[in-house]
Design an enzyme around this catalytic site. Sequence first.
Site, short mmCIF file in Angstrom:
data_model
loop_
_atom_site.label_atom_id
_atom_site.label_comp_id
_atom_site.label_asym_id
_atom_site.label_seq_id
_atom_site.Cartn_x
_atom_site.Cartn_y
_atom_site.Cartn_z
N ASN A 45 5.58 30.74 -20.36
CA ASN A 45 4.54 30.86 -21.39
C ASN A 45 3.15 30.42 -20.91
O ASN A 45 2.14 30.91 -21.40
CB ASN A 45 4.94 30.10 -22.67
CG ASN A 45 5.21 28.65 -22.44
OD1 ASN A 45 5.51 28.21 -21.33
ND2 ASN A 45 5.12 27.86 -23.50
N GLU A 63 9.44 17.96 -19.78
CA GLU A 63 8.72 18.32 -21.01
C GLU A 63 9.54 19.43 -21.64
O GLU A 63 9.57 20.56 -21.17
CB GLU A 63 7.29 18.78 -20.66
CG GLU A 63 6.40 18.91 -21.88
CD GLU A 63 6.25 20.35 -22.30
OE1 GLU A 63 6.86 20.69 -23.34
OE2 GLU A 63 5.54 21.10 -21.65
N CYS A 69 5.02 25.30 -26.63
CA CYS A 69 5.90 24.20 -27.01
C CYS A 69 5.25 23.26 -28.01
O CYS A 69 5.93 22.51 -28.69
CB CYS A 69 6.36 23.44 -25.78
SG CYS A 69 5.01 22.91 -24.73
N GLU A 86 2.45 14.03 -18.39
CA GLU A 86 1.72 14.85 -17.43
C GLU A 86 0.24 14.83 -17.76
O GLU A 86 -0.15 14.61 -18.91
CB GLU A 86 2.26 16.29 -17.46
CG GLU A 86 3.70 16.38 -16.97
CD GLU A 86 4.20 17.80 -16.89
OE1 GLU A 86 5.13 18.03 -16.10
OE2 GLU A 86 3.70 18.68 -17.61
#
Length: 479
Positions: free
Chosen positions: A149, A250, A284, A459
Amino acid sequence: ALVRRGGLVGGRWVETAAAFPVQDPASGEELGRVSDCGAAEARAAVRAAHEAGAAWGRLPAKERSARLRRWYELMIENKEELARIITAENGKPLKEAHGEIVYSASFLEWFAEEARRIYGDVIPASAKDRRVLVLKQPVGVAAIITPWNFPSAMITRKVGAALAAGCTVVVKPAEDTPLSALALGELANQAGILAGVYNVVPCSRQQTAAVGEVLCTDPLVSKISFTGSTATGKILLKHAAGTVKRVSMELGGHAPFIVFDSANVDRAVAGALASKFRNSGQTCVCTNRFVVQKRIHDEFVEKFAKAIEKELYVGNGFDAKTTQGPLINEKAVEKVEKHIKDAVSQGASIVTGGKRHSLGKNFFEPTLLSNVTTKMICTQEETFGPLAPVIKFETEAEAVAIANAANVGLAGYFYSQDPAQIWRVAEQLEVGMVGVNEGIISSVECPFGGVKESGLGREGSKYGIDEYLEIKYVCFGGL
């Protein structure tokens, strides 16, 4: 000029006997075929990364910084072609693809700067003949497994931190979008990133399990960084346990978007539109559940529907008018259809949208549902598509309970103009990231990650580089 078809191992482009197709999700046409790397290529890439590690790790931080900075500059110089590659293989509107490239490059810029700020410590010793030091050193080879994505940004967010820390990497991009990872490899070579420091092993869905197992079990790999589904993350964690690798993940989200009575409804609608429909709902951190207080519920739904109908345009990503491109594949469309069918069967109402778009099998109308309850599938699992279900609530405690009734906790959003309520709810939401009166919260300076089954580690930001560093204590005695 940046389209490559082979894997990148030890600075060389590697062709394999077999290749797999990369398709345009808008038309279904084949864009080209890419080398189908397997376990052998994955092992070779790991060895190349391991062998390059000593030289890269010994480079002065200033030199690593300069090469990352040059990689960043090359991305900006080539942003038009990089964006077109994303739109071709991912389908997102070209404007969004341009935004991703700038965002993606910013991680290389940020970590180029952070490379020179990896500080240790001198700790006051308890004995007068000792000195106590703390050093930070690279963990070693990092396996980087990324989703489709954000085929560029999910790579640089990890790789920028890893290379800044002195680590080397093996990237396994998603089978749907390998061209972006390979284009980054071409620019890495041009930027003077040492051979073997950045490796890419593209593979088909059929080879994914074998390649993933190598990256998660090879003893030369010290670290795994994965972005993707919670289910896949659990499998990788089991593999990593065998050699006790460092892991950051993640994983899936199920973001709530709460609108309280005190909210500015117009701003809430604007934030809802941005949060929900970016990349056609395939992020997400995009909102999956809208939770709206009773007094303003009807006004919010009415204005949200009008905004969807007025401001969203479904089309090919290369069309300048397009704001909503195709979903990644037909399986993704079928999931949206399943969630809508289930909700309607339990009493939900379709306010706008609700069906496939006439443009093609991977296109779906932006859809708004009202009269939604927490018993419906769309409020229990992540849709990953252009579906906005709205739940009505009465009290703050009820809204927080609905928001927290999930086994994941990546992002959460709420709109309120009550300062006391803002503090209470921000602290009570069980998520790693909170947007208060904001629908878009991702930024290179800020730590990105979740709680519960949404993952481990962070991150980006100053914290992101710590994921690739080991802390070593040195006791210097006999002084």
